[in-house]
Write an enzyme that holds these catalytic residues in place. Structure first.
Site, short mmCIF file in Angstrom:
data_model
loop_
_atom_site.label_atom_id
_atom_site.label_comp_id
_atom_site.label_asym_id
_atom_site.label_seq_id
_atom_site.Cartn_x
_atom_site.Cartn_y
_atom_site.Cartn_z
N ILE A 144 1.04 -1.23 -0.04
CA ILE A 144 -0.05 -0.15 -0.14
C ILE A 144 0.90 1.29 0.27
CG2 ILE A 144 -1.67 1.39 0.91
CD1 ILE A 144 -2.68 -0.99 2.65
N HIS A 145 0.70 2.17 -0.98
CA HIS A 145 1.53 3.45 -0.91
C HIS A 145 0.56 4.39 -1.58
CE1 HIS A 145 2.49 3.16 -5.18
NE2 HIS A 145 2.10 1.92 -5.08
N GLY A 146 0.92 5.87 -1.80
CA GLY A 146 -0.07 6.63 -2.02
C GLY A 146 -0.72 6.39 -3.35
N ILE B 209 -1.77 3.71 -4.47
CA ILE B 209 -2.81 2.68 -4.44
C ILE B 209 -4.04 3.23 -4.16
CG2 ILE B 209 -3.34 0.62 -2.96
CD1 ILE B 209 -1.44 -0.53 -4.54
#
Lengths: 138, 159
Positions: free
Chosen positions: B14-16, B18
């Site tokens: 999960i990161h920005g 996513i």
């Protein structure tokens, strides 16, 4: 001695960091102690952390990242969390924010105050031009 | 009964990018990160949670936990499943998860990988896992964001 000095690191996706650095060099001048470290899409958190660690001295560190919770931010937050150094990580970087840090980094201001100042100046620099207010109309 | 609405391989989990792009595109209400290291680190989970809007739930399970709990413990969710490498996904498939298609977003240049697209790098273990996934009838889609072009999956097998 007596002067409090710190390392400033700019990082973000692709050419964000070099772009910010080239702008502040033009606007501010001498940017010794400011390091632009790009994060490319093929980079890992680890590789970015290694690139950052390579340029750091023993000073405290202020890191400017591009977007909140993006990978560069996360890599730096993780670095700060596990490091014994005093590393602060900011996000949503704009020029006003970096210029504030540059103008104050060699003064006796402490890190907490500097971080607060950076955030304040960054937020105040975000605005929309309004023709009416310039011409004195309401 | 939960349904997997999107499966993605992304080294960053999960990161920005996513939440902003993919959650809207797939209509998920829960993100399941199946990753042994993240399942063991509340610090990493906290950083990832910060990138997810509050309307979307998250779970951080190990690969074995995912296999054991998926059917029972995820009631009526639209699940966005994320793993960080293809061999983990193949373990999940062997463990019974039903997956028709996998989106391959990002495999970082580490662990002896060589670069095959602008954001995907593979090593021998990855290539082997991609082959097994493909042989199991799973569609492999290389695409980093919903608005970017799909790249030829043959690139995954370049060694």
């Amino acid at each position: 001695m007596g002067e409090e000095r710190m390392d400033i690191v700019l990082t973000g996706h692709e050419h964000f960091a070099e772009g910010i650095l080239s702008s502040i060099q033009k606007i501010y001048g001498n940017c010794d102690g400011v390091h632009a470290i790009p994060f490319y899409s093929i980079d890992s958190e680890r590789s970015l952390q290694e690139k950052i660690l390579e340029v750091l001295s023993d000073n405290d560190v202020l890191i400017f990242t591009d977007i909140p919770y993006g990978t560069p931010f996360r890599a730096c937050a993780t670095l700060a969390h596990y490091s014994e150094k005093n590393i602060r990580v900011l996000s949503g970087t704009n020029l006003a924010m970096v210029l504030t840090a540059l103008t104050k980094k060699d003064t006796s201001v402490d890190m907490d105050t500097l971080v607060e100042d950076c955030l304040k100046q960054a937020k105040e620099s975000i605005l929309a031009f309004q023709d009416e207010s310039l011409l004195g109309r309401s | 009964m939960s349904e997997i609405v999107l499966t993605r391989i992304d080294s960053r989990l999960i990161h920005g990018q996513i939440y902003s792009h993919w959650c809207a595109a797939c209509g998920c209400d829960l993100i399941l990160v199946a990753n042994d290291e993240t399942a063991a680190s509340t610090f990493r989970q906290g950083l990832m949670d910060m990138a997810v809007p509050s309307s979307i739930e998250t779970r951080y399970w190990s690969i074995q936990e995912t296999i054991a709990r998926f059917e029972e413990d995820l009631e009526d969710h639209k699940v966005f499943l994320i793993v960080d490498k293809p061999s983990d996904l193949y373990q999940l498939v062997l463990g019974g998860l039903k997956i028709q298609k996998v989106n391959i977003g990002n495999l970082q240049l580490q662990n002896g990988r060589h670069q095959v697209t602008s954001s995907v790098a593979v090593n021998g273990e990855d290539i082997d896992a991609f082959r097994k996934l493909k042989d199991a009838g799973i569609e492999l889609e290389i695409r980093s964001t919903p608005s970017s072009e799909v790249e030829d999956d043959q690139l995954l097998f370049l060694d």
